[in-house]
Each structure stands twice: as C-alpha cells, then as structure tokens.
Design an enzyme around this catalytic site. Structure first.
Site, PDB file in Angstrom:
ATOM      1  N   THR A 246      -0.926   7.627  -0.904  1.00 30.81           N
ATOM      2  CA  THR A 246      -2.216   7.531  -1.623  1.00 30.81           C
ATOM      3  C   THR A 246      -3.098   6.396  -1.089  1.00 30.81           C
ATOM      4  O   THR A 246      -4.290   6.349  -1.383  1.00 30.81           O
ATOM      5  CB  THR A 246      -1.980   7.258  -3.114  1.00 30.81           C
ATOM      6  OG1 THR A 246      -1.357   5.957  -3.236  1.00 30.81           O
ATOM      7  CG2 THR A 246      -1.046   8.286  -3.743  1.00 30.81           C
TER       8      THR A 246
ATOM      9  N   ASP B 182       0.620  -1.781  12.646  1.00 27.60           N
ATOM     10  CA  ASP B 182       1.049  -2.333  11.364  1.00 27.60           C
ATOM     11  C   ASP B 182       1.328  -3.830  11.526  1.00 27.60           C
ATOM     12  O   ASP B 182       2.311  -4.230  12.159  1.00 27.60           O
ATOM     13  CB  ASP B 182       2.314  -1.598  10.877  1.00 27.60           C
ATOM     14  CG  ASP B 182       2.658  -1.992   9.444  1.00 27.60           C
ATOM     15  OD1 ASP B 182       2.769  -3.212   9.173  1.00 27.60           O
ATOM     16  OD2 ASP B 182       2.799  -1.097   8.599  1.00 27.60           O
TER      17      ASP B 182
ATOM     18  N   ASP C 295       4.759  -5.204  10.168  1.00 24.44           N
ATOM     19  CA  ASP C 295       5.903  -4.836  11.021  1.00 24.44           C
ATOM     20  C   ASP C 295       5.916  -5.640  12.315  1.00 24.44           C
ATOM     21  O   ASP C 295       6.979  -6.047  12.793  1.00 24.44           O
ATOM     22  CB  ASP C 295       5.856  -3.334  11.350  1.00 24.44           C
ATOM     23  CG  ASP C 295       6.303  -2.488  10.171  1.00 24.44           C
ATOM     24  OD1 ASP C 295       6.956  -3.029   9.263  1.00 24.44           O
ATOM     25  OD2 ASP C 295       5.990  -1.283  10.164  1.00 24.44           O
TER      26      ASP C 295
ATOM     27  N   ARG D 255       0.843  -1.183   0.000  1.00 23.32           N
ATOM     28  CA  ARG D 255       0.000   0.000   0.000  1.00 23.32           C
ATOM     29  C   ARG D 255       0.879   1.233   0.000  1.00 23.32           C
ATOM     30  O   ARG D 255       1.742   1.365   0.868  1.00 23.32           O
ATOM     31  CB  ARG D 255      -0.806  -0.038   1.304  1.00 23.32           C
ATOM     32  CG  ARG D 255      -2.177   0.452   1.222  1.00 23.32           C
ATOM     33  CD  ARG D 255      -2.957   0.195   2.482  1.00 23.32           C
ATOM     34  NE  ARG D 255      -2.417   0.740   3.710  1.00 23.32           N
ATOM     35  CZ  ARG D 255      -3.148   1.298   4.665  1.00 23.32           C
ATOM     36  NH1 ARG D 255      -4.456   1.393   4.511  1.00 23.32           N
ATOM     37  NH2 ARG D 255      -2.623   1.722   5.775  1.00 23.32           N
TER      38      ARG D 255
HETATM   39  C1  PRP Z   1      -1.212  -3.907   4.955  1.00 23.57           C
HETATM   40  C2  PRP Z   1      -2.073  -5.108   5.271  1.00 23.57           C
HETATM   41  C3  PRP Z   1      -2.969  -5.188   4.059  1.00 23.57           C
HETATM   42  C4  PRP Z   1      -3.167  -3.746   3.687  1.00 23.57           C
HETATM   43  C5  PRP Z   1      -4.511  -3.307   4.161  1.00 23.57           C
HETATM   44  O1  PRP Z   1      -0.192  -4.263   4.120  1.00 23.57           O
HETATM   45  O2  PRP Z   1      -1.368  -6.283   5.523  1.00 23.57           O
HETATM   46  O3  PRP Z   1      -2.374  -5.901   2.984  1.00 23.57           O
HETATM   47  O4  PRP Z   1      -2.138  -2.999   4.355  1.00 23.57           O
HETATM   48  O5  PRP Z   1      -4.788  -2.015   3.761  1.00 23.57           O
HETATM   49  P1  PRP Z   1      -5.892  -1.654   2.679  1.00 23.57           P
HETATM   50  O6  PRP Z   1      -7.121  -2.442   3.033  1.00 23.57           O
HETATM   51  O7  PRP Z   1      -6.079  -0.182   2.876  1.00 23.57           O
HETATM   52  O8  PRP Z   1      -5.358  -1.967   1.326  1.00 23.57           O
HETATM   53  P2  PRP Z   1       0.977  -3.273   3.648  1.00 23.57           P
HETATM   54  O9  PRP Z   1       0.658  -2.719   2.298  1.00 23.57           O
HETATM   55  O10 PRP Z   1       1.277  -2.300   4.736  1.00 23.57           O
HETATM   56  O11 PRP Z   1       2.187  -4.249   3.393  1.00 23.57           O
HETATM   57  P3  PRP Z   1       2.974  -5.216   4.368  1.00 23.57           P
HETATM   58  O12 PRP Z   1       2.036  -6.373   4.688  1.00 23.57           O
HETATM   59  O13 PRP Z   1       4.111  -5.623   3.520  1.00 23.57           O
HETATM   60  O14 PRP Z   1       3.374  -4.466   5.593  1.00 23.57           O
HETATM   61  N1  URA Z   2      -2.343  -2.178   7.485  1.00 19.50           N
HETATM   62  C1  URA Z   2      -2.023  -2.537   8.742  1.00 19.50           C
HETATM   63  O1  URA Z   2      -1.069  -3.320   8.958  1.00 19.50           O
HETATM   64  N2  URA Z   2      -2.722  -1.997   9.748  1.00 19.50           N
HETATM   65  C2  URA Z   2      -3.749  -1.144   9.558  1.00 19.50           C
HETATM   66  O2  URA Z   2      -4.369  -0.693  10.542  1.00 19.50           O
HETATM   67  C3  URA Z   2      -4.072  -0.791   8.235  1.00 19.50           C
HETATM   68  C4  URA Z   2      -3.346  -1.328   7.212  1.00 19.50           C
END
Ligand code: PRP
Ligand code: URA
Length: 208
Positions: A108, A199, A202, A104
C-alpha cells in the site's frame, strides 16, 4: 519552503551512492559526509550568543565562548535516517537524538509508526532526517507524530526526493522547511524514486 543543497562536493558523493556497485561501507561513508556538508545550509540561519565563560587565544586575548541559541533535536526516521545521524552530530555535538520508527507497507506504501522517542527539551529545533522522500508518507507521518508531542519548530532533511513526495509534504505542512540534496524525476510503480539509489535502508545496513 524548499532548499536544494546542490553543492558540487555533494553531487560527486551522491553519484557514488547511486552506483549499484558501491558497497555498504562506502555508501555509509558518503551519506555521512553529505549529511555533514548539508548542515551548512540546514543550520545557516541559526543565531548564536556569547556565554559568560571565557577562553584565551594564543595571541593573549580573552574571548567569550559562543553557543547556538536553539537546542537541536535530530530525529532520524528508522532505519535509513540513522545513516545521517553521525554526519550531523559531527557538526553539532550538542544535538540530542530522538528516534522515529516508521516502515512503509510494500503493497500500500502507507507508513506505519512502530516506535517514537524524543528527548524532552524546551523549544527545540527538531530536524527530522531520512535519506529518501518518495511518496512523502513517512515524512508526513513523522512530522505529524512530532507535532502531536507539542513541538512546532521542525525541519526535514533528506538526501534524494521526487516531485510527488515534495509536493505532498509541502501541501500537508507548508511551515516545515525541506532541505534536500537532489530532486529526481519521478516515482516508479513500486514507489521507488527514479533514478534514486535503490533501498537506502538495505544499502546502509547490508540487509539485501
Ligand atoms: C524508506 C525510506 C523512507 C521511506 C520513504 O523506508 O527510508 O523512510 O521509505 O518512502 P515514502 O516517502 O514513500 O514514505 P522504509 O519504510 O523502506 O524502511 P527502512 O528505512 O527500515 O528500510
Ligand atoms: N525508500 C527507499 O529506500 N528508496 C526509494 O527509492 C523509495 C523509498
């Protein structure tokens, strides 16, 4: 189609995951266990059949082995979805695993696909998993990508979501059944679920 899997054992484990003092190891263990517990609901309606191969019970009865009718593909959205794979696979050892790389954009909040690989299986049930359903953008992009490859029997398995994300997925794909452990209040102005758990990626991988 929405099922909130709010079992008391899940509630207790999820509360531990929300705690900012919970360390990565315990966070992962609880996610793993919740994913296993959720399987009861996600796969509740699947049918089985008996195969020719038999086994004997200790009481001397010969019975046929039982198999799921559906082939299951589990498709975690990277990275955080990886944290749900072992929990589901412990329940369904025959599940094949795909990977959907999606991140994400922090400004944006738009999802970007960077990797996609699913096993080639005829008529599978594809279960896309991701602990977080925030705006819904990543889940919708993942469903898009899976449908584009010709798969139509799709479920979405998440841990925590919010009304905004659920509505967005339901609007884009009313045929995809969403299974979720908790629906939180809202998104904040940075696109994080409130209260949420921070997150997820993380916290699973200890990157912050
Ligand atoms: C996070 C989470 C989802 C997404 C959710 O991933 O694990 O995939 O955000 O957000 P959305 O519903 O607004 O799309 P992120 O893109 O942070 O990647 P990561 O899992 O690599 O940390
Ligand atoms: N992705 C995450 O990991 N946590 C949130 O709250 C939203 C998006």
């Amino acid at each position: 189609m929405l099922t909130v899997v709010n079992h008391p054992l899940i509630k207790v484990k999820l509360a531990l995951m929300r705690d900012e003092n919970t360390k990565s190891k315990e966070f992962r263990e609880n996610l793993d266990e919740i994913a296993s517990l959720m399987c009861y609901k996600v796969f509740e309606d699947l049918e089985t059949h008996q195969i020719d191969e038999t086994y004997n019970t200790p009481t001397g009865v010969e019975l046929h082995k039982e198999k799921l009718n559906n082939k299951i593909i589990l498709a975690p959205i990277l990275r955080a979805g990886i944290g749900m794979v072992d929990g589901v696979r412990n329940m369904i050892p025959t599940a094949r695993i795909g990977h959907i790389g999606m991140y994400r954009d922090e400004e944006t909040l738009e999802p970007h696909e960077y990797y996609f690989k699913l096993p080639q299986v005829e008529n599978p049930l594809v279960v896309i998993c991701d602990p977080m359903l925030a705006t819904g953008g990543s889940a919708i992009a993942a469903i898009d990508a899976v449908k584009k490859r010709g798969y139509s029997n799709i479920r979405l398995m998440c841990l925590v979501g919010c009304p905004e994300g659920i509505k967005a997925v339901e609007k884009a794909y009313p045929d995809v059944h969403i299974f979720i452990a908790a629906i939180d209040e809202r998104l904040n102005d940075k696109g994080y679920i409130m209260p949420g758990l921070g997150d997820a990626g993380d916290r699973i991988f200890g990157t912050k």
